[in-house]
Design an enzyme around this catalytic site. Structure first.
Site, PDB file in Angstrom:
ATOM      1  N   HIS A  73       0.828  -1.207   0.000  1.00  0.00           N
ATOM      2  CA  HIS A  73       0.000   0.000   0.000  1.00  0.00           C
ATOM      3  C   HIS A  73       0.858   1.250   0.000  1.00  0.00           C
ATOM      4  O   HIS A  73       2.036   1.231   0.346  1.00  0.00           O
ATOM      5  CB  HIS A  73      -0.969   0.022   1.186  1.00  0.00           C
ATOM      6  CG  HIS A  73      -0.307   0.101   2.532  1.00  0.00           C
ATOM      7  ND1 HIS A  73       0.055  -1.015   3.248  1.00  0.00           N
ATOM      8  CD2 HIS A  73       0.060   1.167   3.297  1.00  0.00           C
ATOM      9  CE1 HIS A  73       0.619  -0.656   4.393  1.00  0.00           C
ATOM     10  NE2 HIS A  73       0.644   0.667   4.444  1.00  0.00           N
ATOM     11  N   HIS A  79      -1.394  10.768   6.109  1.00  0.00           N
ATOM     12  CA  HIS A  79      -1.509   9.626   7.023  1.00  0.00           C
ATOM     13  C   HIS A  79      -0.969   9.957   8.414  1.00  0.00           C
ATOM     14  O   HIS A  79      -1.423   9.388   9.405  1.00  0.00           O
ATOM     15  CB  HIS A  79      -0.759   8.432   6.418  1.00  0.00           C
ATOM     16  CG  HIS A  79      -0.664   7.223   7.284  1.00  0.00           C
ATOM     17  ND1 HIS A  79      -1.737   6.698   7.960  1.00  0.00           N
ATOM     18  CD2 HIS A  79       0.397   6.420   7.573  1.00  0.00           C
ATOM     19  CE1 HIS A  79      -1.357   5.620   8.632  1.00  0.00           C
ATOM     20  NE2 HIS A  79      -0.056   5.444   8.422  1.00  0.00           N
ATOM     21  N   HIS A 203       7.668   7.882   9.314  1.00  0.00           N
ATOM     22  CA  HIS A 203       6.348   8.498   9.209  1.00  0.00           C
ATOM     23  C   HIS A 203       6.428   9.988   9.551  1.00  0.00           C
ATOM     24  O   HIS A 203       5.863  10.831   8.838  1.00  0.00           O
ATOM     25  CB  HIS A 203       5.360   7.795  10.126  1.00  0.00           C
ATOM     26  CG  HIS A 203       4.908   6.459   9.636  1.00  0.00           C
ATOM     27  ND1 HIS A 203       5.677   5.326   9.746  1.00  0.00           N
ATOM     28  CD2 HIS A 203       3.760   6.070   9.019  1.00  0.00           C
ATOM     29  CE1 HIS A 203       5.028   4.296   9.230  1.00  0.00           C
ATOM     30  NE2 HIS A 203       3.861   4.718   8.769  1.00  0.00           N
TER      31      HIS A 203
END
Length: 253
Positions: A73, A79, A203
């Site tokens: 993905h 996100h 992230h």
């Protein structure tokens, strides 16, 4: 001869090979499991609508039940909280989805230490041997972890999975010319990344820099260190934080 005709002819002759980098989606596809009290995504599941029967005599089809971050993905910048004002998955620039790729292979190191971390020095050593990272391209991190992909417990490995150091994540986000970073593991960060001085540095830094992540990749061993082009095909989900994606690589043989 038109350029695209040349490309099609090359894929048919084998001069350009199409390599599938995607983990197949099924109920057993490993997914990220967060500890309590955090909420988790659902496993992939098909729900049959009809199968050449009284519900639909001439057609077979299904509903799909899945999360955005299941199997192979794309992580969109939105996100993560650091990228909350950046692109959602439907806004991915097309030049990000079709782009050059570099592959760094540290399989041997990960075989010795499943918590192994990619460091800036590894990337600089790679550049010394292969040249600069591709501007506007992707760095794909080969660790051998795909071999565990059909066993959810081995894939999770009790949280001992390879990743990227805090300094390297910052460097990739700020100093490198990349648009994205791809891995074979369930997420771009190491299994132990929650306990880093900056938790989940990939992230935090990459998505915060409006860059992109790819996870659960396979067949990176079929790609050269440089010269491949990847094609990433997520669903254009309005407001989506990510999407399962088919990821292909074009490799000149």
């Amino acid at each position: 001869m038109p350029l695209l005709t040349t490309l099609i002819d090359a894929t048919r002759s084998g001069a350009v090979e199409i390599v599938d980098l995607t983990t197949p989606l099924q109920e057993s596809t490993p997914i990220l499991q967060l500890p309590p009290p955090f909420a988790n995504t659902i496993p992939f599941r098909l729900e049959e609508i009809s199968n050449y029967d009284d519900r639909g005599p001439a057609w077979y089809w299904n509903n799909i039940h899945t999360g955005e971050h299941t199997g192979t993905h794309l992580d969109a910048p939105v996100h993560w909280v650091s990228g909350k004002d950046c692109h959602d998955v439907s806004q991915a620039p097309l030049h990000t989805l079709v782009a050059p790729a570099a592959v760094i292979d540290l399989t041997a190191e990960v075989a010795q230490d499943p918590d192994f971390l990619l460091e800036v020095d590894h990337v600089l050593a790679w550049e010394k041997e292969h040249g600069p990272l591709p501007s506007g391209g992707w760095l794909l991190y080969r660790t051998g972890w795909e071999a565990r992909g059909n066993d959810a417990a081995a894939f999770a490995n009790d949280g001992h999975t390879p990743g990227v150091s805090v300094d390297c994540a910052k460097w990739l986000a700020v100093e490198s010319p990349l648009v994205g970073f791809g891995v074979e593991t369930v997420g771009t960060d190491a299994g132990a990344a929650a306990g880093f001085e900056m938790p989940f540095p990939c992230h935090n830094t990459l998505l915060g820099a409006n860059k992109w992540g790819l996870t659960s990749l396979r067949n990176l061993g079929q790609l050269p260190e440089t010269g491949a082009v990847i094609v990433v095909s997520p669903l254009p989900i309005i407001g989506g934080s990510g999407s399962p994606a088919r990821v292909l690589a074009l490799v000149e043989r």
